[in-house]
Design an enzyme around this catalytic site. Sequence first.
Site, PDB file in Angstrom:
ATOM      1  N   THR A 117       0.809  -1.153  -0.132  1.00  0.00           N
ATOM      2  CA  THR A 117       0.085   0.070  -0.072  1.00  0.00           C
ATOM      3  C   THR A 117       0.905   1.300   0.001  1.00  0.00           C
ATOM      4  OG1 THR A 117      -1.980   1.338   1.266  1.00  0.00           O
ATOM      5  CG2 THR A 117      -0.269   0.246   2.542  1.00  0.00           C
TER       6      THR A 117
ATOM      7  N   LYS B  87      -0.155   6.047   3.596  1.00  0.00           N
ATOM      8  CA  LYS B  87       0.682   6.293   5.002  1.00  0.00           C
ATOM      9  C   LYS B  87      -0.189   6.180   6.176  1.00  0.00           C
ATOM     10  CE  LYS B  87      -0.159  11.255   5.397  1.00  0.00           C
ATOM     11  NZ  LYS B  87       0.552  12.715   5.340  1.00  0.00           N
TER      12      LYS B  87
ATOM     13  N   ASP C 284      -7.508  -4.458   1.033  1.00  0.00           N
ATOM     14  CA  ASP C 284      -8.474  -3.536   0.223  1.00  0.00           C
ATOM     15  C   ASP C 284      -9.678  -3.402   1.154  1.00  0.00           C
ATOM     16  OD1 ASP C 284      -8.804  -2.043  -2.448  1.00  0.00           O
ATOM     17  OD2 ASP C 284     -10.453  -3.590  -2.855  1.00  0.00           O
TER      18      ASP C 284
END
Length: 199
Positions: free
Chosen positions: A8, A11, A68
């Site tokens: 990913t 952050k 996800d």
Amino acid sequence: MKKIILATSNKNKIIEFKKILSELNINTISQKDLGICSIEENKSTFLENALIKARNASKYGFPALSDDSGLIIKTLNGEPGVYSSRFSGNQSNDIKNINMVLKKMLPFKKMDRQACMHCVLIYIRNPNDPIPIISSGTIYGKISNSISKINFGFGYDSIFFLPKKKKTISELTLEEKIKISHRGIAMKKMIKFLKNEKY
């Protein structure tokens, strides 16, 4: 020490992952730190999108953990769903996405505002791994009528109201959020798998 790529570029998700995985003897590396570009999420389910992200990141020599997740609103027939991060268009961001949801929910101000947040996690050992480890988590709540003034979260946290807590997710500390959130639930299941993994 085992190394895992976090598939990913978000952050805030990385912060949550690192916090939860801190109990394991694992060195987590974000895909951004390895120069891995994000892959297009063009599938129709969270599971499929998580899988393509994990496969993409695992090409770089280490196992990968992908996520996800998104917001699912009953009265909007499941929207924004897999389009949660880009609900307001190509130049989307959290504020634009939130405002789009609130706009679409205006006709339902006094009606059913039930929603859930769902997360799918996939751990994959290599790009051709035939038995990826999969876990998921769901949290149920309601869409608030306005954005919370207290915002410790990200994404849709500031409009996702938890009736039992009488506050939005964004009003929780990181420690509180990890205990009850969709991602936190999925991660607890994943940690059990990782602790007992023999392959």
